[in-house]
Enzyme design. Sequence first.
Site, PDB file in Angstrom:
ATOM      1  N   LYS A 184     -11.289   0.866 -15.558  1.00 40.14           N
ATOM      2  CA  LYS A 184     -11.799  -0.425 -15.100  1.00 40.14           C
ATOM      3  C   LYS A 184     -12.226  -1.318 -16.263  1.00 40.14           C
ATOM      4  O   LYS A 184     -12.121  -2.553 -16.182  1.00 40.14           O
ATOM      5  CB  LYS A 184     -12.952  -0.208 -14.118  1.00 40.14           C
ATOM      6  CG  LYS A 184     -12.516   0.427 -12.797  1.00 40.14           C
ATOM      7  CD  LYS A 184     -11.468  -0.420 -12.076  1.00 40.14           C
ATOM      8  CE  LYS A 184     -11.180   0.100 -10.681  1.00 40.14           C
ATOM      9  NZ  LYS A 184     -10.198  -0.765  -9.945  1.00 40.14           N
ATOM     10  N   ILE A 214     -19.685  -1.137  -2.669  1.00 37.17           N
ATOM     11  CA  ILE A 214     -19.178  -1.868  -1.505  1.00 37.17           C
ATOM     12  C   ILE A 214     -18.857  -0.859  -0.401  1.00 37.17           C
ATOM     13  O   ILE A 214     -18.389   0.252  -0.671  1.00 37.17           O
ATOM     14  CB  ILE A 214     -17.904  -2.668  -1.870  1.00 37.17           C
ATOM     15  CG1 ILE A 214     -18.149  -3.567  -3.095  1.00 37.17           C
ATOM     16  CG2 ILE A 214     -17.445  -3.499  -0.676  1.00 37.17           C
ATOM     17  CD1 ILE A 214     -19.232  -4.612  -2.928  1.00 37.17           C
ATOM     18  N   TYR A 238     -12.547   6.645 -14.546  1.00 44.73           N
ATOM     19  CA  TYR A 238     -12.777   5.397 -13.805  1.00 44.73           C
ATOM     20  C   TYR A 238     -13.384   4.340 -14.720  1.00 44.73           C
ATOM     21  O   TYR A 238     -12.915   3.193 -14.745  1.00 44.73           O
ATOM     22  CB  TYR A 238     -13.699   5.676 -12.621  1.00 44.73           C
ATOM     23  CG  TYR A 238     -13.827   4.522 -11.654  1.00 44.73           C
ATOM     24  CD1 TYR A 238     -12.837   4.272 -10.716  1.00 44.73           C
ATOM     25  CD2 TYR A 238     -14.932   3.680 -11.679  1.00 44.73           C
ATOM     26  CE1 TYR A 238     -12.946   3.221  -9.822  1.00 44.73           C
ATOM     27  CE2 TYR A 238     -15.051   2.625 -10.794  1.00 44.73           C
ATOM     28  CZ  TYR A 238     -14.060   2.400  -9.867  1.00 44.73           C
ATOM     29  OH  TYR A 238     -14.171   1.352  -8.995  1.00 44.73           O
ATOM     30  N   ASP A 254       0.857  -1.179   0.000  1.00 45.21           N
ATOM     31  CA  ASP A 254       0.000   0.000   0.000  1.00 45.21           C
ATOM     32  C   ASP A 254       0.893   1.228   0.000  1.00 45.21           C
ATOM     33  O   ASP A 254       2.029   1.179   0.475  1.00 45.21           O
ATOM     34  CB  ASP A 254      -0.915   0.010   1.233  1.00 45.21           C
ATOM     35  CG  ASP A 254      -2.181   0.819   1.007  1.00 45.21           C
ATOM     36  OD1 ASP A 254      -3.263   0.210   0.883  1.00 45.21           O
ATOM     37  OD2 ASP A 254      -2.088   2.063   0.943  1.00 45.21           O
ATOM     38  N   ASN A 295      -5.197  -4.945  -6.629  1.00 46.02           N
ATOM     39  CA  ASN A 295      -6.409  -4.362  -6.074  1.00 46.02           C
ATOM     40  C   ASN A 295      -6.358  -2.847  -5.910  1.00 46.02           C
ATOM     41  O   ASN A 295      -7.406  -2.204  -5.811  1.00 46.02           O
ATOM     42  CB  ASN A 295      -6.694  -5.012  -4.711  1.00 46.02           C
ATOM     43  CG  ASN A 295      -7.843  -4.357  -3.988  1.00 46.02           C
ATOM     44  OD1 ASN A 295      -8.991  -4.427  -4.430  1.00 46.02           O
ATOM     45  ND2 ASN A 295      -7.540  -3.682  -2.886  1.00 46.02           N
ATOM     46  N   THR A 334     -16.811   0.727   1.512  1.00 54.56           N
ATOM     47  CA  THR A 334     -15.406   1.070   1.682  1.00 54.56           C
ATOM     48  C   THR A 334     -15.265   2.595   1.669  1.00 54.56           C
ATOM     49  O   THR A 334     -16.197   3.312   1.298  1.00 54.56           O
ATOM     50  CB  THR A 334     -14.539   0.475   0.561  1.00 54.56           C
ATOM     51  OG1 THR A 334     -14.888   1.118  -0.683  1.00 54.56           O
ATOM     52  CG2 THR A 334     -14.750  -1.033   0.433  1.00 54.56           C
TER      53      THR A 334
END
Length: 250
Positions: free
Chosen positions: A159, A188, A155, A36, A89, A190
Site C-alpha cells: 500500500k 472500513i 500489506y 472482479d 481498487n 468491509t
Amino acid sequence: MKLAGKTAIITGGGGGIGRSTAVRFAKEGARVAVADIDAAIGEETVSLIKRDGGEAIFIKTDVTDSDGIRALIDTTTSTFGALHILFNNAGVGNSEVRSVDLAEDEWDRVIDINLKGVFLGIKYAIPELIKAGGGAIINTSSLLGLKGQKYVSAYNASKAGVVMLTQNAALEYGKHNIRVNAIAPGVIDTPIIEHWKQNERKWPIISRANALGRIGTPDEVANAVVFLASDEASFITGATLSVDGGGLTF
C-alpha cells in the site's frame, strides 16, 4: 450528475468499497465495467446497478494477469466506446505474523494483487485515457500505506508502493490531462476486517482508534472516490486522500 457521459472501470467491484463506488458511479451517470475475480459477487453488483436504471457490465478479471487486464480494457472500450475513469481498487490483506514468519508465496500474492495490479491497470488504461482526451485514475492505498503497523509487512509495503506509484503516474501523464490520485481508507466496514470483529480483545480498540471514534462505511469511501473522479477535483493530482476518520493523526 457528476460523471455523466463517462465510462469507468472498477477492479474489485464485487463487494465492499468497490461495490459501493460502482453503484455511486452509475448513479452519477457513468457507464460502469465491474471487474472482479469472483463472478458471483461481480454479477450481483451489476444487477444492483441495472435495477436502478444504470448501465453496467461484469468482466471476470485477475488483476495480476496482464492479458486479463488488457482484455478488461478492450471489452470495456468496445462495449462503451471509450474509457475515462479507472478505479484500481482490488486488494487483499495478509496473515498477521512477524515478517520472518510470513511465507514467501503469501508476500508475492499480496504484492502482486495490491501493487502489481495497480501498475497493470495504469499501464494498459493510460493509452485509452489519452485517446479520450484525458481522464482520472484513483488507486486504493490504505492508512497502512502511510504508517507502519506490526505484523502486516506485505500489506504495509504494497500500500505504500501504491502511494509512490500514484505520484509517479501523476507526474508522467499530467501533460495528457490525466489525473492520478489515491485514497487511503482507515478501518472500513468491509469483509476484510471480519477477523478483527471476532477478536473480543482487539476489536473494541481497533473500532475506535481514530479521531471520530468509529469505523467508516464503504459509502463514505465511495464519496471520496466520486469526488476524485469528477471535474470537481480538476486541479488535484498526485494526492493521497485519507478517508480514515482521523486515524492517521490519532
